[in-house]
Write a protein that holds these residues in place. Structure first.
Motif, mmCIF file in Angstrom:
data_model
loop_
_atom_site.group_PDB
_atom_site.id
_atom_site.type_symbol
_atom_site.label_atom_id
_atom_site.label_comp_id
_atom_site.label_asym_id
_atom_site.label_seq_id
_atom_site.Cartn_x
_atom_site.Cartn_y
_atom_site.Cartn_z
ATOM 1 N N TYR A 245 14.128 90.615 25.566
ATOM 2 C CA TYR A 245 13.999 92.049 25.858
ATOM 3 C C TYR A 245 13.805 92.150 27.361
ATOM 4 O O TYR A 245 12.936 91.475 27.927
ATOM 5 N N TYR A 246 14.608 92.988 28.020
ATOM 6 C CA TYR A 246 14.576 93.046 29.476
ATOM 7 C C TYR A 246 14.051 94.384 30.002
ATOM 8 O O TYR A 246 14.313 94.748 31.138
ATOM 9 N N GLY A 247 13.294 95.112 29.184
ATOM 10 C CA GLY A 247 12.806 96.427 29.558
ATOM 11 C C GLY A 247 11.569 96.400 30.440
ATOM 12 O O GLY A 247 11.029 95.345 30.799
ATOM 13 N N PHE A 248 11.055 97.600 30.731
ATOM 14 C CA PHE A 248 9.982 97.765 31.711
ATOM 15 C C PHE A 248 8.636 97.203 31.241
ATOM 16 O O PHE A 248 7.767 96.903 32.073
ATOM 17 N N LEU A 249 8.445 97.046 29.930
ATOM 18 C CA LEU A 249 7.159 96.526 29.458
ATOM 19 C C LEU A 249 6.939 95.075 29.877
ATOM 20 O O LEU A 249 5.816 94.574 29.801
ATOM 21 N N ASN A 250 7.985 94.408 30.342
ATOM 22 C CA ASN A 250 7.799 93.059 30.885
ATOM 23 C C ASN A 250 6.871 93.051 32.090
ATOM 24 O O ASN A 250 6.225 92.039 32.368
ATOM 25 N N TYR A 251 6.809 94.173 32.799
ATOM 26 C CA TYR A 251 5.965 94.235 33.992
ATOM 27 C C TYR A 251 4.485 94.085 33.667
ATOM 28 O O TYR A 251 3.691 93.683 34.533
ATOM 29 N N ILE A 252 4.088 94.428 32.447
ATOM 30 C CA ILE A 252 2.671 94.319 32.087
ATOM 31 C C ILE A 252 2.432 93.244 31.032
ATOM 32 O O ILE A 252 1.331 93.140 30.496
ATOM 33 N N THR A 253 3.440 92.427 30.755
ATOM 34 C CA THR A 253 3.300 91.386 29.730
ATOM 35 C C THR A 253 3.764 90.020 30.227
ATOM 36 O O THR A 253 4.148 89.167 29.434
ATOM 37 N N PHE A 254 3.731 89.822 31.525
ATOM 38 C CA PHE A 254 4.080 88.526 32.111
ATOM 39 C C PHE A 254 5.462 88.049 31.678
ATOM 40 O O PHE A 254 5.681 86.863 31.437
ATOM 41 N N ALA A 281 23.519 83.502 33.993
ATOM 42 C CA ALA A 281 23.776 84.776 33.312
ATOM 43 C C ALA A 281 24.748 84.648 32.145
ATOM 44 O O ALA A 281 24.580 85.301 31.108
ATOM 45 N N GLU A 282 25.756 83.791 32.282
ATOM 46 C CA GLU A 282 26.762 83.704 31.228
ATOM 47 C C GLU A 282 26.207 83.130 29.931
ATOM 48 O O GLU A 282 26.801 83.302 28.859
ATOM 49 N N TYR A 283 25.027 82.468 30.003
ATOM 50 C CA TYR A 283 24.411 81.927 28.797
ATOM 51 C C TYR A 283 23.569 82.958 28.053
ATOM 52 O O TYR A 283 23.232 82.751 26.884
ATOM 53 N N TYR A 284 23.200 84.056 28.737
ATOM 54 C CA TYR A 284 22.280 85.018 28.148
ATOM 55 C C TYR A 284 22.845 86.427 27.972
ATOM 56 O O TYR A 284 22.448 87.142 27.049
ATOM 57 N N ASP A 285 23.752 86.824 28.837
ATOM 58 C CA ASP A 285 24.204 88.225 28.818
ATOM 59 C C ASP A 285 24.847 88.631 27.502
ATOM 60 O O ASP A 285 24.737 89.787 27.079
ATOM 61 N N ASN A 286 25.524 87.705 26.854
ATOM 62 C CA ASN A 286 26.252 88.050 25.635
ATOM 63 C C ASN A 286 25.493 87.738 24.350
ATOM 64 O O ASN A 286 26.025 87.920 23.252
ATOM 65 N N LEU A 287 24.246 87.283 24.483
ATOM 66 C CA LEU A 287 23.432 87.039 23.297
ATOM 67 C C LEU A 287 22.799 88.342 22.821
ATOM 68 O O LEU A 287 22.556 89.254 23.625
ATOM 69 N N PRO A 288 22.517 88.480 21.524
ATOM 70 C CA PRO A 288 21.825 89.683 21.044
ATOM 71 C C PRO A 288 20.484 89.848 21.747
ATOM 72 O O PRO A 288 19.780 88.863 21.992
ATOM 73 N N GLN A 289 20.153 91.073 22.092
ATOM 74 C CA GLN A 289 18.901 91.354 22.794
ATOM 75 C C GLN A 289 18.354 92.700 22.341
ATOM 76 O O GLN A 289 19.085 93.548 21.826
ATOM 77 N N HIS A 290 17.066 92.887 22.537
ATOM 78 C CA HIS A 290 16.418 94.146 22.189
ATOM 79 C C HIS A 290 16.287 95.015 23.444
ATOM 80 O O HIS A 290 16.109 94.511 24.550
ATOM 81 N N THR A 291 16.361 96.313 23.232
ATOM 82 C CA THR A 291 16.232 97.255 24.346
ATOM 83 C C THR A 291 14.945 98.064 24.272
ATOM 84 O O THR A 291 14.604 98.754 25.234
ATOM 85 N N SER A 292 14.235 97.978 23.143
ATOM 86 C CA SER A 292 12.999 98.752 22.984
ATOM 87 C C SER A 292 12.113 98.076 21.949
ATOM 88 O O SER A 292 12.536 97.827 20.820
ATOM 89 N N TRP A 293 10.857 97.792 22.321
ATOM 90 C CA TRP A 293 9.921 97.224 21.362
ATOM 91 C C TRP A 293 9.480 98.267 20.336
ATOM 92 O O TRP A 293 9.161 97.920 19.203
ATOM 93 N N VAL A 294 9.444 99.529 20.736
ATOM 94 C CA VAL A 294 9.125 100.580 19.771
ATOM 95 C C VAL A 294 10.223 100.662 18.716
ATOM 96 O O VAL A 294 9.940 100.787 17.516
ATOM 97 N N ARG A 295 11.470 100.581 19.143
ATOM 98 C CA ARG A 295 12.584 100.587 18.194
ATOM 99 C C ARG A 295 12.519 99.366 17.281
ATOM 100 O O ARG A 295 12.862 99.442 16.091
ATOM 101 N N VAL A 296 12.094 98.250 17.809
ATOM 102 C CA VAL A 296 11.940 97.045 16.994
ATOM 103 C C VAL A 296 10.955 97.299 15.858
ATOM 104 O O VAL A 296 11.210 96.958 14.696
ATOM 105 N N LEU A 297 9.815 97.909 16.178
ATOM 106 C CA LEU A 297 8.813 98.202 15.155
ATOM 107 C C LEU A 297 9.360 99.178 14.118
ATOM 108 O O LEU A 297 9.134 99.020 12.914
ATOM 109 N N TRP A 298 10.076 100.210 14.582
ATOM 110 C CA TRP A 298 10.657 101.193 13.677
ATOM 111 C C TRP A 298 11.651 100.526 12.717
ATOM 112 O O TRP A 298 11.600 100.740 11.506
ATOM 113 N N ASP A 299 12.545 99.723 13.263
ATOM 114 C CA ASP A 299 13.545 99.059 12.432
ATOM 115 C C ASP A 299 12.891 98.077 11.461
ATOM 116 O O ASP A 299 13.331 97.935 10.314
ATOM 117 N N PHE A 300 11.859 97.385 11.927
ATOM 118 C CA PHE A 300 11.168 96.431 11.061
ATOM 119 C C PHE A 300 10.594 97.135 9.833
ATOM 120 O O PHE A 300 10.687 96.626 8.705
#
Length: 322
Positions: A245-254, A281-300
């Motif tokens: 997950y590459y979103g802004f919450l990384n700034y407060i979660t190391f 970058a070519e090893y990671y850009d095309n892998l599945p990734q999450h865009t929102s941890w809140v959305r992750v919880l909702w989908d779960f």
């Protein structure tokens, strides 16, 4: 709200974890990534500032009404405490002082543990090694829910309860799945923690203690930051067991969101994981990734195909003998 999730077992595979071969490939192609390994000299100052902030907060909450104690525990203190658990995660890989100063890392993790209110760091270190070495390992990786969790917490309402109780499952699951003898460091961790708790209680009373412990429990349960627990390894797409997950919450979660990169290179501090992604970058850009941890919880909660059983498992036949 009563419909059961579709899975009735884990996703069993018979291949090794992908991080092993990807690490070899990336290092062969980009040997400069080795220069990112080592300690992060800024980590100890950031963590110290967070610990001191929480000690100041203990002083400030001593005269608040109880409702405000819990409000600030969830909205502020718990966020810091959750972030400190992720700092402890980083420190468990010896990135605060380096591999040559392993004991300094262990003691500093205990210092980072203080605002959490309960001893955590030494036990986490003991089991987290197995999580990396035996990712998905049956009866070895205690990050994976038990069969009982998978069977029972299978409806939206039950999955919400499971998320709320998540800190308790994380604390108790190792004792069921892969119990290990109590170590001297764990005893020291508990002694240091309870002495500091007693000092805080003596100086400022019960409310600061409740503020610290309640914040830790609440913000490791049903909280936006806790989306990372689900996002990291739950199989949202068949065959993929680790997600970033590459979103802004990384700034407060190391940068714990850079989880694919972390499992590929656990000895690289979280602060440098974005550089790993940039270089390779070519090893990671095309892998599945999450865009929102809140959305992750909702989908779960609401996706019938996702639940505690949505984890990849494998056998490590020789692991117990090593």
């Amino acid at each position: 709200m009563g419909k059961r999730a579709g899975r009735v077992d884990f996703e069993w595979v018979y291949t090794e974890q992908p991080h092993t071969w990807r690490r070899k490939e990336i290092l062969a192609k980009y040997p400069q990534i080795k220069s990112l390994m080592g300690h992060d000299p800024q980590l100890k100052w950031v963590v110290s500032g967070m610990v001191l902030t929480q000690l100041l907060a203990c002083y400030l909450v001593q005269d608040l009404q109880w409702k405000w104690v819990f409000f600030w525990a969830y909205g502020f203190g718990g966020c810091i405490n959750h972030s400190l658990t992720l700092a402890i995660h980083d420190i468990s890989h010896n990135v605060a002082f380096g591999n040559k100063q392993a004991r300094w890392n262990r003691w500093f993790a205990m210092f980072a543990n203080l605002p959490i209110g309960l001893p955590y760091s030494a036990s986490f270190k003991k089991y987290h090694i197995d999580h990396h070495r035996y990712l998905g390992g049956d009866q070895l990786d205690v990050d994976i829910p038990t069969d009982l969790e998978g069977w029972f917490f299978c409806t939206p309402s039950r999955k919400v309860v499971w998320l709320i109780l998540q800190p308790f499952f994380y604390a108790l699951r190792p004792l069921v799945v892969n119990p290990k003898p109590v170590t001297r460091l764990e005893i020291q961790n508990a002694a240091v923690q309870f002495v500091v708790d007693a000092i805080i209680y003596y100086l400022w009373g019960l409310k600061p203690i409740v503020y610290l412990i309640a914040g830790s429990i609440l913000c490791m349960g049903l909280h936006p930051i806790s989306g990372h627990f689900i996002a990291e390894h739950y199989m949202f797409i068949k065959g993929y067991e680790t997600y970033s997950y590459y979103g802004f919450l990384n700034y407060i979660t190391f940068n714990v969101g850079y989880h694919m990169e972390h499992h590929d290179f656990p000895s690289i501090p979280g602060s440098r994981l974005p550089l790993v992604k940039k270089i390779a970058a070519e090893y990671y850009d095309n892998l599945p990734q999450h865009t929102s941890w809140v959305r992750v919880l909702w989908d779960f909660v609401f996706d019938d195909n996702i639940g505690p059983y949505s984890r990849i498992k494998r056998q490590y036949k020789l692991a117990k003998q090593e």
